[in-house]
Scaffold this active site. Structure first.
Site, PDB file in Angstrom:
ATOM      1  N   HIS A  15       0.814  -1.213   0.000  1.00  0.00           N
ATOM      2  CA  HIS A  15       0.000   0.000   0.000  1.00  0.00           C
ATOM      3  C   HIS A  15       0.853   1.271   0.000  1.00  0.00           C
ATOM      4  O   HIS A  15       2.056   1.241   0.301  1.00  0.00           O
ATOM      5  CB  HIS A  15      -0.913   0.015   1.225  1.00  0.00           C
ATOM      6  CG  HIS A  15      -0.146   0.006   2.527  1.00  0.00           C
ATOM      7  ND1 HIS A  15       0.426   1.135   3.069  1.00  0.00           N
ATOM      8  CD2 HIS A  15       0.153  -0.999   3.377  1.00  0.00           C
ATOM      9  CE1 HIS A  15       1.045   0.843   4.189  1.00  0.00           C
ATOM     10  NE2 HIS A  15       0.907  -0.457   4.402  1.00  0.00           N
ATOM     11  N   GLU A  90      -2.995  -6.995   7.761  1.00  0.00           N
ATOM     12  CA  GLU A  90      -1.645  -7.002   8.307  1.00  0.00           C
ATOM     13  C   GLU A  90      -1.621  -7.716   9.655  1.00  0.00           C
ATOM     14  O   GLU A  90      -2.626  -7.768  10.380  1.00  0.00           O
ATOM     15  CB  GLU A  90      -1.127  -5.570   8.459  1.00  0.00           C
ATOM     16  CG  GLU A  90       0.274  -5.447   9.030  1.00  0.00           C
ATOM     17  CD  GLU A  90       1.364  -6.087   8.161  1.00  0.00           C
ATOM     18  OE1 GLU A  90       1.266  -7.311   7.920  1.00  0.00           O
ATOM     19  OE2 GLU A  90       2.302  -5.379   7.762  1.00  0.00           O
TER      20      GLU A  90
END
Length: 225
Positions: A15, A90
């Site tokens: 990201h 995550e």
């Protein structure tokens, strides 16, 4: 499309930048938005990937990853939609989330030093063990490889920790402790080709699009066959 007709190509994208990235704060499962630089990074990686028409686009549901994926898709001429996968979240850093390294050391230097040397031997308070993230990565990797067809591409937008786990799972990599020596910058691209059932790591942490002078130069960057 820069994909060999007899392989399936996976583009693994980290990201874009957040304020916590810039401040070197542990993010983990905290849902932090892209900052202005992160939005520009996402736009640049989108321009780079516009030459590739993906069959599938998967992203972590955390907004820094899902927003990056949305920007990538908005620049693409294909019709694939972003599918959010909880397996791509995550790893949770528990009590360390939101803290810088000096702050973590002040809180629990012994655990942090052990974790940095051997992240599989300990875990932050309230955090996720790496063997847990590896378990979900193995299941996801099997499904991704099984669902990929020759000549197609898949985009995966996620986070540094889970990308390490996914790479280990896809490559059937035993030296998992070495993964923490791999670097994944914001909006970097890592590519894995799968020939039948045989995976091959093509490149890692490609960030040429982030340093190019303009969009024309970005668009001229190609991936090896």
């Amino acid at each position: 499309m820069s994909v060999a007709s007899d392989s399936h190509r996976f583009f693994l994208i980290r990201h874009g930048e957040t304020d916590w990235n810039r401040e070197f704060r542990y993010q983990g499962s905290s849902d932090i938005a892209l900052n202005d630089d992160g939005l520009e990074q996402a736009r640049r990686v989108a321009v780079r990937l516009a030459q590739i028409v993906p069959a599938r686009v998967f992203a972590s549901p955390l907004m820094r990853a899902s927003r990056t994926a949305e920007i990538i898709v908005s620049h693409n001429r294909g019709d694939a939609k972003v599918e959010l996968l909880p397996e791509l979240r995550e790893i949770s850093f528990g009590s360390w989330e939101g803290l810088t390294i000096p702050e973590i050391r002040e809180l629990d230097a012994e655990t942090f030093d052990k974790w940095r040397l051997a992240p599989f031997s300990c875990v932050p308070e309230g955090g996720e063990r790496f063997d847990e993230i590896m378990a979900r990565a193995r299941g996801l990797a099997a499904n991704l490889v099984e669902g990929g067809r020759p000549g197609e591409a898949t985009f995966i937008v996620a986070h540094g920790g889970v990308l390490r786990a996914l790479i280990a799972a896809m490559l059937h990599f035993d030296g998992i402790d070495l993964l923490w020596r791999m670097r994944f910058d914001n909006c970097s691209i890592t590519v894995i080709d799968v020939w039948g059932t045989r995976p091959s790591l093509l490149l890692t942490n490609d960030t040429h699009h982030l340093r190019a002078e303009d969009d024309e130069r970005i668009a001229s960057l190609v991936f090896p066959l």
